[in-house]
Design an enzyme around this catalytic site. Structure first.
Site, PDB file in Angstrom:
ATOM      1  N   ASN A  94      88.323   5.804  14.507  1.00  0.00           N
ATOM      2  CA  ASN A  94      87.022   6.373  15.419  1.00  0.00           C
ATOM      3  C   ASN A  94      87.826   7.741  16.286  1.00  0.00           C
ATOM      4  OD1 ASN A  94      88.453   4.645  17.170  1.00  0.00           O
ATOM      5  ND2 ASN A  94      86.241   4.218  18.315  1.00  0.00           N
ATOM      6  N   HIS A 231      87.677  -8.341  17.375  1.00  0.00           N
ATOM      7  CA  HIS A 231      87.115  -8.826  18.768  1.00  0.00           C
ATOM      8  C   HIS A 231      86.360  -9.686  18.975  1.00  0.00           C
ATOM      9  CE1 HIS A 231      84.333  -5.559  17.961  1.00  0.00           C
ATOM     10  NE2 HIS A 231      85.101  -4.549  18.243  1.00  0.00           N
ATOM     11  N   ASP A 304      92.862  -4.334  20.927  1.00  0.00           N
ATOM     12  CA  ASP A 304      91.528  -3.455  21.215  1.00  0.00           C
ATOM     13  C   ASP A 304      92.247  -2.365  22.097  1.00  0.00           C
ATOM     14  OD1 ASP A 304      89.597  -2.171  20.569  1.00  0.00           O
ATOM     15  OD2 ASP A 304      88.031  -3.359  21.351  1.00  0.00           O
TER      16      ASP A 304
HETATM   17  O1  DOR Z   1      85.244  -0.970  24.120  1.00  0.00           O
HETATM   18  C1  DOR Z   1      85.569  -0.758  23.053  1.00  0.00           C
HETATM   19  N1  DOR Z   1      86.035   0.553  22.943  1.00  0.00           N
HETATM   20  N2  DOR Z   1      84.745  -1.298  22.135  1.00  0.00           N
HETATM   21  C2  DOR Z   1      85.126  -0.563  20.798  1.00  0.00           C
HETATM   22  O2  DOR Z   1      84.485  -1.301  19.890  1.00  0.00           O
HETATM   23  C3  DOR Z   1      85.580   0.645  20.688  1.00  0.00           C
HETATM   24  C4  DOR Z   1      86.373   1.082  21.757  1.00  0.00           C
HETATM   25  C5  DOR Z   1      86.800   2.446  21.835  1.00  0.00           C
HETATM   26  O3  DOR Z   1      86.935   3.284  20.889  1.00  0.00           O
HETATM   27  O4  DOR Z   1      86.669   3.137  22.888  1.00  0.00           O
END
Ligand code: DOR
Length: 423
Positions: A94, A231, A304
């Site tokens: 992303n 997660h 994560d």
């Molecule tokens: O808390 C999160 N942040 N969960 C996710 O799935 C994506 C991530 C992000 O890219 O900041």
């Protein structure tokens, strides 16, 4: 460069070693592993009373480059990884642009050549993470993508996910699913329950996660293929995975240090540092996630690591971005919650950070044995320290654990024969 690590207890889950051994590193590889090595070296690391592990693998990291270098970049994210004891990271797609083309995957790999750890890019399942059109998985895999995910958001259409798994199976590629039913989540910002009602923030029910977990399991079952659940945060997801594994479904799963260490009680100060997706859940969920790790329903721990700019966090809970900068505190939080409490032996935790994640994404070649690449982590598990977000190597200082007392500090990290981090 010759490095001699002396007097430490070596724990290596790849070849079942747990023994006091000296380790000699030379020309980028592990040259000798013996009870006593007395050989001149450029650097001698006194590991007496400390542990020597194969460096950790984190299969869920957001490095933010290309496109959001104000949050993190490949160099800073990998330096943070080294500070956390990691030698391998898998980075999520992303980015901006999305890692959905050969060009972006090649760019990440090129930038990572200088990094103090190995970087394995995860490519997107759908173009632009839009959920509408599949990426060219075969070409992306050839370009170096280790797995496929739309992490940060779910693949909402069940038909699209079915196609993705079918396509991935043809290329022997792994799908990593961010499980979230967005209609059920409905813009919630914390766990739905008594606490969300009391403090007046909109909640996300556990069903938003567990329904999607069950969907992915059923699709993998239907197609007789693999799927990895990212997660995991709640009891019902753990139970779905547990039952699926019993039936022989090829599902694997990860959870994160924050779901092991904390529950939704820390949201009550309205500090958006605790905002994360999926949200921190109830104490019952936290215990169920730990049980999932103990009985093998959950395969490994991933951070994560989601660095954000401070301005994206120092706002009202409802508008703040979700995510915790977690790679530097990952091992210490897990150690403190699982090993210090006596729930798990240290060797099991080390497995959850090394051979277990490696086997999920099919990484090979690590371990503390002669001839293997010298990727090592020395840790002082008895050392008590206080988390200090301001001193993070990562650009992202966003953690709800600032000021928290933990154990198991990383003393140094060796990557391909070089000391890339030293406390
Ligand atoms: O808390 C999160 N942040 N969960 C996710 O799935 C994506 C991530 C992000 O890219 O900041």
């Amino acid at each position: 460069m010759k490095i001699l690590i002396k007097g430490g207890t070596v724990i290596c889950p790849y070849n079942n070693i747990e023994q006091k051994l000296d380790v000699l590193v030379q020309d980028g590889v592990i040259a000798r592993v013996e009870q006593e090595i007395n050989e001149g070296a450029d650097r001698v690391i006194d590991a007496e009373g400390k542990y020597v592990f194969p460096s950790f693998t984190d299969i869920h990291v957001h490095l933010r480059e290309p496109g959001q270098e104000y949050k993190e970049d490949i160099a800073s994210g990998c330096a943070a990884a080294a500070a956390g004891g990691f030698g391998d990271v898998c980075c999520m797609p992303n980015t901006k642009p999305t890692a959905d083309s050969e060009a972006v995957i090649s760019y990440i790999l090129k930038k990572a050549e200088q990094a103090p750890c190995d970087v394995h890019p995860i490519a997107a399942i759908t173009k632009g993470l839009a959920g509408e059109e599949l990426t060219e998985m075969g070409e992306l895999k050839k370009a170096g993508a280790i797995a496929f995910s739309d992490d940060g958001r779910p693949v909402e259409s069940s038909r699209m996910m079915r196609l993705a798994m079918q396509y991935a199976k043809a290329f022997d590629a792994l799908i990593i699913s961010h499980c979230e039913d967005r209609l059920l989540a409905d813009g919630g910002v914390m766990n739905e329950g008594v606490r969300s009602a009391v403090i007046g923030l909109k909640g996300v029910p556990w069903t938003a996660e567990a329904l999607m977990v069950q969907r992915e399991i059923m699709l993998a079952e239907l197609l007789d293929t693999f799927v990895h659940i990212a997660h995991v945060s709640c009891a019902q997801s753990v139970e779905c995975i547990r039952q699926a594994k019993k039936r022989g479904v090829r599902v694997t799963a990860e959870t994160c240090p924050h779901y092991i260490f904390a529950n939704d009680s820390i949201v009550q100060n309205y500090d958006a540092m605790s905002k994360v997706n999926p949200p921190l859940r109830s104490e019952q969920d936290r215990l169920a996630v730990i049980q999932g790790l103990l009985d093998g329903s959950i395969d490994c721990i991933a951070s994560d690591h989601a660095p954000h700019h401070i301005d994206e966090k120092l706002v009202e809970y409802n508008t703040a971005l979700s995510g915790i900068s977690g790679i530097e505190t990952s091992f210490a939080l897990s150690y403190t919650a699982l090993v210090k409490t006596g729930l798990m032996p240290l060797s099991e935790l080390v497995r959850l950070y090394t051979s277990a994640p490696d086997s999920v994404v099919h990484l090979q070649g690590k371990g503390i044995r002669e001839g293997a690449p010298a990727k090592l982590t020395v840790a002082d598990c008895g050392r008590e320290s206080v988390i200090d977000a301001a001193s993070f190597v990562s650009k992202g200082k966003n953690t709800p654990f600032d000021g928290v007392k933990v154990y198991a500090g990383i003393v140094c990290t060796v990557y391909n024969g070089q000391i890339v981090y030293e406390a």
